[in-house]
Design a protein around this motif. Structure first.
Motif, mmCIF file in Angstrom:
data_model
loop_
_atom_site.group_PDB
_atom_site.id
_atom_site.type_symbol
_atom_site.label_atom_id
_atom_site.label_comp_id
_atom_site.label_asym_id
_atom_site.label_seq_id
_atom_site.Cartn_x
_atom_site.Cartn_y
_atom_site.Cartn_z
ATOM 1 N N ALA A 157 0.835 -1.202 0.000
ATOM 2 C CA ALA A 157 0.000 0.000 0.000
ATOM 3 C C ALA A 157 0.866 1.246 0.000
ATOM 4 N N PHE A 158 0.348 2.302 -0.617
ATOM 5 C CA PHE A 158 1.005 3.609 -0.581
ATOM 6 C C PHE A 158 -0.056 4.688 -0.779
ATOM 7 N N THR A 159 0.287 5.883 -0.355
ATOM 8 C CA THR A 159 -0.608 7.027 -0.482
ATOM 9 C C THR A 159 -0.005 8.024 -1.454
ATOM 10 N N LEU A 160 -0.813 8.490 -2.390
ATOM 11 C CA LEU A 160 -0.370 9.455 -3.386
ATOM 12 C C LEU A 160 -1.435 10.528 -3.529
ATOM 13 N N ASP A 161 -1.054 11.768 -3.302
ATOM 14 C CA ASP A 161 -1.976 12.909 -3.388
ATOM 15 C C ASP A 161 -3.217 12.693 -2.535
ATOM 16 N N GLY A 162 -3.019 12.091 -1.362
ATOM 17 C CA GLY A 162 -4.100 11.918 -0.407
ATOM 18 C C GLY A 162 -4.947 10.681 -0.597
ATOM 19 N N ALA A 163 -4.739 9.932 -1.666
ATOM 20 C CA ALA A 163 -5.502 8.710 -1.913
ATOM 21 C C ALA A 163 -4.624 7.495 -1.659
ATOM 22 N N THR B 213 2.350 8.572 -18.295
ATOM 23 C CA THR B 213 1.110 8.241 -17.605
ATOM 24 C C THR B 213 0.053 9.313 -17.855
ATOM 25 N N ASP B 214 -1.213 8.925 -17.710
ATOM 26 C CA ASP B 214 -2.300 9.901 -17.857
ATOM 27 C C ASP B 214 -2.857 10.341 -16.509
ATOM 28 N N ALA B 215 -2.276 9.825 -15.422
ATOM 29 C CA ALA B 215 -2.670 10.222 -14.068
ATOM 30 C C ALA B 215 -1.477 10.003 -13.148
ATOM 31 N N PRO B 216 -1.373 10.724 -12.044
ATOM 32 C CA PRO B 216 -0.244 10.532 -11.135
ATOM 33 C C PRO B 216 -0.119 9.076 -10.700
ATOM 34 N N THR B 217 1.118 8.572 -10.696
ATOM 35 C CA THR B 217 1.377 7.193 -10.308
ATOM 36 C C THR B 217 2.803 7.090 -9.789
ATOM 37 N N VAL B 218 3.213 5.881 -9.437
ATOM 38 C CA VAL B 218 4.609 5.637 -9.048
ATOM 39 C C VAL B 218 5.199 4.615 -10.005
ATOM 40 N N VAL B 219 6.478 4.785 -10.333
ATOM 41 C CA VAL B 219 7.140 3.926 -11.318
ATOM 42 C C VAL B 219 8.568 3.643 -10.857
ATOM 43 N N ASN B 220 8.958 2.392 -10.964
ATOM 44 C CA ASN B 220 10.340 1.984 -10.700
ATOM 45 C C ASN B 220 10.577 0.718 -11.510
ATOM 46 N N PRO C 220 14.582 9.449 -2.775
ATOM 47 C CA PRO C 220 14.222 10.137 -4.023
ATOM 48 C C PRO C 220 12.842 9.696 -4.506
ATOM 49 N N SER C 221 12.074 10.643 -5.006
ATOM 50 C CA SER C 221 10.693 10.381 -5.402
ATOM 51 C C SER C 221 10.622 9.474 -6.622
ATOM 52 N N THR C 222 9.614 8.583 -6.622
ATOM 53 C CA THR C 222 9.329 7.748 -7.787
ATOM 54 C C THR C 222 7.978 8.108 -8.401
ATOM 55 N N VAL C 223 7.468 9.285 -8.077
ATOM 56 C CA VAL C 223 6.175 9.734 -8.607
ATOM 57 C C VAL C 223 6.352 10.204 -10.042
ATOM 58 N N LEU C 224 5.440 9.769 -10.907
ATOM 59 C CA LEU C 224 5.381 10.219 -12.303
ATOM 60 C C LEU C 224 4.022 10.845 -12.535
ATOM 61 N N ARG C 225 4.028 12.025 -13.140
ATOM 62 C CA ARG C 225 2.791 12.769 -13.372
ATOM 63 C C ARG C 225 2.558 12.981 -14.870
ATOM 64 N N PRO C 226 1.299 13.234 -15.256
ATOM 65 C CA PRO C 226 1.021 13.504 -16.661
ATOM 66 C C PRO C 226 1.883 14.656 -17.182
ATOM 67 N N GLY C 227 2.365 14.508 -18.386
ATOM 68 C CA GLY C 227 3.231 15.512 -18.979
ATOM 69 C C GLY C 227 4.698 15.276 -18.708
ATOM 70 N N GLU C 228 5.024 14.361 -17.774
ATOM 71 C CA GLU C 228 6.410 13.997 -17.488
ATOM 72 C C GLU C 228 6.742 12.679 -18.184
#
Length: 337
Positions: free
Chosen positions: A69-75, A152-159, A314-322
Motif C-alpha cells: 500500500a502507498f498514499t499518493l496525493d491523499g488517496a 502516464t495519464d494520471a499521477p502514479t509511481v514507477v520503478n 528520491p521520489s518515484t512519482v510520475l505525473r502527466p506531462g512527465e
C-alpha cells in the motif's frame, strides 16, 4: 513465441516479448571463445513456469512496497501482496508476466535494436493511471544498452529494472570467486521483510564494502546480521555521485579472473540492488540445469525500495506531462591474465 536475436561483432544477445526479457548474452573470454553469461531459458514454457524473474523487465514497481500500500496525493492505493505482507516487483502479475509488443529489429552500425511496448491500464495491480512503457534493447559493439521510457495519464509511481542473473565464467559456474566492485559508499540495511530501515548506512568496515574489487563470496558467510537476514546479499547500494536521467555513470564492475571476462554496468539510476540468488534452491532451471544459490548474481539498477512510503528517499512519482526515463549500459570486455 521465439527468441529475438540481436548481434554485433562482439555480442550475441537474445530477448523475448514475454516479460520483455533478456534471455541470453554470449560474449568471448580472453582466448576469444564465446560463452553464455546470463541465466535463462530459450522457450516460452520455461519463461512461464519461472518464478525467479530470469532476465525479465520488472514493473510497475521493482523491489518492495511495504504492506502492498502507498498514499499518493491523499488517496491510498493497494497492490496485491506476493511476498508475505508486502508487494514485490509489481504484485502478483507484474510486467514480467505480460506479453509485450515487439517492433521489427532495426539494423544499426555495428549492431541491432528492438523495442518492446506495453500499455498498463489504470488499476493494473492496483496502480493508478494508464502507463505506456517502451523498453529498447540495443547491441552496439561491446555494449548492451537497455533504455526504458514511460508516460502516464494520471499521477502514479514507477520503478522499472531488468532482473538478469549474470555469471561471467559462463554458465554453469558459481560466482563466489568473481570480483565485484560497486561504486557506492552507502547501502540500505533492511529488516526481516527486506524493507529499508534506518536509511543509508556507510559500507565502510562492513561486508558491504565493495569499493575495491572483492570476491563476491569472500564475506558472504561473515557473522553479520544483514547477511543473515538476506541469506547473502540482497540489498540496494546507494550509488556515489548525482544521477541525471539519460546520462549513465559507472556503477558496477564485475570480473571473472578465470575467463578474463569483464562487465561494467553504467546507469542513470540512483541505486543498484545486488542479489546473490539467495532464494534459488534448485527448483528453478535454466538451459544448463537447475540453478542454486550463488550460481549467479543480479545487479538491478533502480530507485530505492519502498520509496512511495519513504519521503526521505528520491521520489518515484510520475505525473502527466512527465516522462520516466531509465538508461543502463552493460559494457563487456576482457582482462589480460
Amino acid at each position: 513465441m521465439t527468441v529475438i536475436s540481436l548481434s554485433s561483432d562482439h555480442l550475441q544477445v537474445g530477448v523475448a516479448a514475454y516479460g520483455a526479457r533478456l534471455v541470453s548474452v554470449r560474449t568471448a573470454d580472453r582466448e576469444g571463445r564465446p560463452g553464455e553469461v546470463v541465466v535463462g531459458t530459450d522457450d516460452e514454457a520455461g519463461w512461464r513456469v519461472n518464478t525467479a524473474f530470469f532476465g525479465a523487465t520488472i514493473g510497475r514497481y521493482a523491489n518492495r512496497i511495504a504492506g502492498g500500500a502507498f498514499t499518493l496525493d491523499g488517496a491510498e492505493y493497494r497492490v496485491p501482496v506476493n511476498e508475505g505482507r508486502n508487494a514485490l516487483h509489481g504484485g502478483q502479475v507484474g510486467f514480467d508476466r505480460q506479453v509485450w509488443e515487439a517492433s521489427p529489429v532495426t539494423d544499426r552500425e555495428d549492431g541491432q535494436s528492438v523495442t518492446f511496448s506495453l500499455v498498463s491500464p489504470d488499476g493494473d495491480m492496483g496502480f493508478p493511471g494508464t502507463l505506456t512503457v517502451a523498453v529498447r534493447y540495443t547491441v552496439h559493439g561491446s555494449d548492451l544498452a537497455v533504455t526504458v521510457v514511460a508516460t502516464t495519464d494520471a499521477p502514479t509511481v514507477v520503478n522499472l529494472t531488468n532482473h538478469a542473473y549474470f555469471s561471467l565464467a559462463g554458465r554453469p559456474a558459481p560466482v563466489a570467486d568473481q570480483l565485484l566492485q560497486v561504486f557506492a559508499s552507502g547501502y540500505l540495511p533492511t529488516d526481516e521483510e527486506f524493507l529499508p530501515t534506518v536509511g543509508v548506512a556507510p559500507v565502510d568496515g562492513t561486508p558491504f564494502d565493495f569499493r575495491t574489487p572483492t570476491a563476491i563470496g569472500a564475506r558472504w558467510r561473515d557473522d553479520d546480521e544483514q547477511l543473515r537476514i538476506g541469506k547473502g546479499y540482497d540489498h540496494c547500494f546507494v550509488l556515489d555521485g548525482a544521477r541525471t536521467p539519460g546520462h549513465p555513470q559507472r556503477a558496477v564492475r564485475l570480473a571473472d579472473p578465470a575467463s578474463g571476462r569483464v562487465m561494467e554496468l553504467w546507469t542513470d539510476q540512483p541505486g543498484v540492488q545486488v542479489y546473490t540468488g539467495n532464494q534459488l534452491d534448485g527448483t528453478q532451471a535454466d538451459r544448463t540445469g537447475l540453478v542454486r544459490q550463488g550460481d549467479a548474481i543480479c545487479l538491478e539498477p533502480q530507485h530505492f525500495p519502498d520509496a512511495p512510503n519513504r519521503p526521505d528517499f528520491p521520489s518515484t512519482v510520475l505525473r502527466p506531462g512527465e516522462e520516466y526515463g531509465h538508461l543502463s549500459l552493460y559494457r563487456f570486455s576482457t582482462d589480460a591474465r
